[in-house]
Motif scaffolding. Sequence first.
Motif, mmCIF file in Angstrom:
data_model
loop_
_atom_site.group_PDB
_atom_site.id
_atom_site.type_symbol
_atom_site.label_atom_id
_atom_site.label_comp_id
_atom_site.label_asym_id
_atom_site.label_seq_id
_atom_site.Cartn_x
_atom_site.Cartn_y
_atom_site.Cartn_z
ATOM 1 N N THR A 91 0.806 -1.225 0.000
ATOM 2 C CA THR A 91 0.000 0.000 0.000
ATOM 3 C C THR A 91 0.837 1.272 0.000
ATOM 4 O O THR A 91 0.342 2.331 -0.366
ATOM 5 N N GLY A 92 2.069 1.170 0.469
ATOM 6 C CA GLY A 92 2.902 2.358 0.604
ATOM 7 C C GLY A 92 2.698 3.121 1.892
ATOM 8 O O GLY A 92 3.338 4.155 2.108
ATOM 9 N N ASN A 93 1.813 2.637 2.768
ATOM 10 C CA ASN A 93 1.622 3.310 4.060
ATOM 11 C C ASN A 93 2.919 3.270 4.852
ATOM 12 O O ASN A 93 3.641 2.270 4.834
ATOM 13 N N THR A 94 3.175 4.358 5.578
ATOM 14 C CA THR A 94 4.436 4.486 6.305
ATOM 15 C C THR A 94 4.215 4.818 7.778
ATOM 16 O O THR A 94 3.137 5.282 8.183
ATOM 17 N N TYR A 95 5.269 4.583 8.547
ATOM 18 C CA TYR A 95 5.247 4.862 9.992
ATOM 19 C C TYR A 95 6.658 5.229 10.409
ATOM 20 O O TYR A 95 7.616 4.606 9.949
ATOM 21 N N PHE A 134 13.293 12.202 7.931
ATOM 22 C CA PHE A 134 13.544 10.987 7.158
ATOM 23 C C PHE A 134 12.281 10.597 6.390
ATOM 24 O O PHE A 134 11.161 10.808 6.877
ATOM 25 N N THR A 135 12.482 9.997 5.223
ATOM 26 C CA THR A 135 11.374 9.502 4.415
ATOM 27 C C THR A 135 11.693 8.104 3.907
ATOM 28 O O THR A 135 12.747 7.891 3.299
ATOM 29 N N ILE A 136 10.794 7.175 4.163
ATOM 30 C CA ILE A 136 10.943 5.824 3.642
ATOM 31 C C ILE A 136 10.062 5.670 2.407
ATOM 32 O O ILE A 136 8.947 6.206 2.360
ATOM 33 N N SER A 137 10.582 4.965 1.417
ATOM 34 C CA SER A 137 9.827 4.755 0.178
ATOM 35 C C SER A 137 10.257 3.428 -0.428
ATOM 36 O O SER A 137 11.186 2.787 0.062
#
Length: 122
Positions: free
Chosen positions: A55-59, A68-71
């Motif tokens: 889904t691409g949902n992040t935490y 910071f950004t996770i992808s």
Amino acid sequence: QVQLVESGGGLVQAADSLRLSCVASGGTLSTYRMAWFRQAPGKEREFVAAIRWGTGNTYYADSVKGRFTISRDNAKKTAYLQMNSLKSEDTAVYHCAAKLDAGLWDSSYRYWGQGTQVTVSS
């Protein structure tokens, strides 16, 4: 069985940016959750960020939220951690981890990479 290989670590100055990569193989990634953890010398391993591959949902941990950004890139089977406004306290070995997409965001990961060193000098 999922294999994870991290890269992108290095030595940077405070306030600089760095992007870590984690190449995954061996699993159906859409059913997995990927995360980044870090461990500084003499400290316990700490959760940094996670993403649901499907889904691409992040935490995020509070300590990195907004910096910071996770992808993830499905075609490259790679997860990324973009780290901006780095601080000396971000110095650690950063590990990529994976588990089936269930449960808590920050625990019980089954598969781990070897880690990549990030050093931030002030």
